[in-house]
Write an enzyme that holds these catalytic residues in place. Structure first.
Site, PDB file in Angstrom:
ATOM      1  N   GLY A   8       0.817  -0.890   0.212  1.00  0.00           N
ATOM      2  CA  GLY A   8       0.007   0.091   0.132  1.00  0.00           C
ATOM      3  C   GLY A   8       0.389   1.210  -0.026  1.00  0.00           C
ATOM      4  N   GLY A  12      -2.178   7.691   1.320  1.00  0.00           N
ATOM      5  CA  GLY A  12      -1.403   8.544   1.656  1.00  0.00           C
ATOM      6  C   GLY A  12      -0.138   8.834   3.347  1.00  0.00           C
ATOM      7  N   ILE A  13      -1.002   7.165   3.439  1.00  0.00           N
ATOM      8  CA  ILE A  13       0.327   6.503   4.883  1.00  0.00           C
ATOM      9  C   ILE A  13       1.576   6.098   3.881  1.00  0.00           C
ATOM     10  CG2 ILE A  13       0.254   5.110   6.896  1.00  0.00           C
ATOM     11  CD1 ILE A  13      -3.144   5.914   6.806  1.00  0.00           C
ATOM     12  N   GLY A  14       1.385   5.414   3.216  1.00  0.00           N
ATOM     13  CA  GLY A  14       2.301   4.192   2.307  1.00  0.00           C
ATOM     14  C   GLY A  14       3.679   5.289   1.650  1.00  0.00           C
ATOM     15  N   ASP A  34       2.022  -1.710  -4.446  1.00  0.00           N
ATOM     16  CA  ASP A  34       0.777  -0.911  -5.140  1.00  0.00           C
ATOM     17  C   ASP A  34      -0.217  -1.425  -6.460  1.00  0.00           C
ATOM     18  OD1 ASP A  34      -1.537   0.112  -3.799  1.00  0.00           O
ATOM     19  OD2 ASP A  34      -0.409   1.750  -2.984  1.00  0.00           O
ATOM     20  N   ASN A 120      -7.147   0.002   8.292  1.00  0.00           N
ATOM     21  CA  ASN A 120      -8.215   0.043   9.380  1.00  0.00           C
ATOM     22  C   ASN A 120      -9.829  -0.752   8.795  1.00  0.00           C
ATOM     23  OD1 ASN A 120      -7.501   1.384  10.674  1.00  0.00           O
ATOM     24  ND2 ASN A 120      -7.250   3.409  10.675  1.00  0.00           N
ATOM     25  N   ASP A 151      -2.351   5.878  18.634  1.00  0.00           N
ATOM     26  CA  ASP A 151      -2.559   6.308  20.024  1.00  0.00           C
ATOM     27  C   ASP A 151      -2.048   6.556  21.305  1.00  0.00           C
ATOM     28  OD1 ASP A 151      -4.799   5.148  18.334  1.00  0.00           O
ATOM     29  OD2 ASP A 151      -4.447   3.479  19.474  1.00  0.00           O
ATOM     30  N   HIS A 179      -8.467   0.122  18.707  1.00  0.00           N
ATOM     31  CA  HIS A 179      -7.447   1.226  18.184  1.00  0.00           C
ATOM     32  C   HIS A 179      -8.738   1.935  17.154  1.00  0.00           C
ATOM     33  CE1 HIS A 179      -4.824   3.051  15.339  1.00  0.00           C
ATOM     34  NE2 HIS A 179      -5.170   3.152  14.587  1.00  0.00           N
TER      35      HIS A 179
END
Length: 330
Positions: A8, A12-14, A34, A120, A151, A179
């Site tokens: 991935g 945006g995170i990858g 990806d 998620n 967190d 989470h």
């Protein structure tokens, strides 16, 4: 020699997560996977003057197999954000399916890798991964992690804004449970060094840790969610797993793990009545060396929070298990 894989990697995170891993001196090979854009992301990162060689793969030409073969650590931020008109259930089915497919690949091509799941809903995607790995007879609970470090990072940061600590990461705060929302339980009573939180600010602080993601979504005005902070948190956990795998001792960080399968987990599972739970984990060369029971030391205020977390987690976990055992109709 450490081969890290980001599944991935174009998202945006990858992308920022891949950047941080490329900059890590302990990573010698970085494979990006990806469904779009990975060759370009890999080419861009390959110009950075750090040791890791970078390759990018798409699904064609056995890309997943090539990315995963020989992997030591696989970090999975893959998935899609919720789009207008999409229900949470729609989103769950899509992301659950993506994670299931990636884990099937790991089971086949990198069964000994440490697996770090960011996708998620983590409360459900980690049980999905466990079910897939069990089916393939390669499930090692000590090597499967749900990344809940964001967190922890938020708890450290938000406490510092109250007590004025100039370096938030110097405070260790166990954040346990799950989470998402009320399943996230910060144990401020067990912070080291101890933190002084005024009674009239405690509830708001807990709520901010639990629902901190909403702040980012609101501030981005519909243009995204917490990607940069999640990439940092994902890297922080991956870095600790890598250091522990190379023999560094005494590394502890909370993570969402399968309690019955890890040292020290059985007693916590009896208390919580759930099989998957985030607790501080001591990391070693084989993954989870032991889990640390902070649940039994929770104060009365935290015990009430934990009761709500247990209820939410039971539903989330069963939803993940059910997804694999009884797949939804297409």
């Amino acid at each position: 020699m450490v081969k890290a894989v980001v599944a991935g990697a174009s998202g945006g995170i990858g992308q920022p997560l891949s950047l941080l891993l490329k900059a890590d001196p302990n990573v010698t090979e970085l494979a990006l996977y990806d469904v779009v854009n990975t060759p370009g992301v890999a080419a861009d990162l390959s110009h950075i003057s750090s040791p890791a060689t970078v390759t990018g793969y798409l699904p064609k030409d056995d890309g997943l197999k090539q990315a995963l073969t020989g992997a030591d650590v696989v970090v999975i931020p893959a998935g899609i954000p919720r789009k207008p008109g999409m229900t949470r259930d729609d989103l769950f089915k899509i992301n659950a399916g993506i994670v299931q497919g990636l884990i099937e690949g790991i089971a086949q091509y990198a069964p000994k890798a440490y697996i770090l799941i960011i996708s998620n809903p983590v409360n459900s995607t980690v049980p999905i991964a466990a079910e897939v790995l069990k089916r393939a007879n390669v499930f090692d609970p000590k090597r499967l992690f749900g990344v809940t470090t964001l967190d922890v990072v938020r708890a450290e940061t938000f406490v510092a804004s109250i007590n004025g600590n100039k370096n938030p990461s110097e405070t260790t705060i166990p954040v346990i449970g799950g989470h998402s929302g009320e399943t996230i339980v910060p144990l401020f009573s067990q912070a080291k060094p101890p933190v002084n939180i005024p009674a009239d600010k405690l509830d708001a602080l807990v709520n901010r840790v639990q629902f901190g993601g909403d702040e980012v979504v609101k501030a981005k005005d519909g243009a995204g969610s917490a990607t940069l902070s999640m990439a940092y948190a994902g890297y922080r956990f991956a870095q600790k797993v890598i250091k522990a795998s190379k023999g560094e001792k005494g590394i502890v960080e909370p993570s969402y793990v399968y309690l019955p399968g890890v040292p020290g987990g059985e007693s916590i599972a009896k208390t919580t009545q759930v099989d998957f739970f985030s607790v501080p984990v001591e990391l070693g060369v084989d993954g989870v060396e032991k889990v640390i029971d902070v649940v039994s030391s929770a104060n009365d205020h935290e015990k009430k929070l934990l009761e709500a977390a247990y209820t939410g987690l039971k539903d989330n976990i069963s939803k993940g298990v059910e997804f694999v055992r009884n797949p939804p109709q297409k």
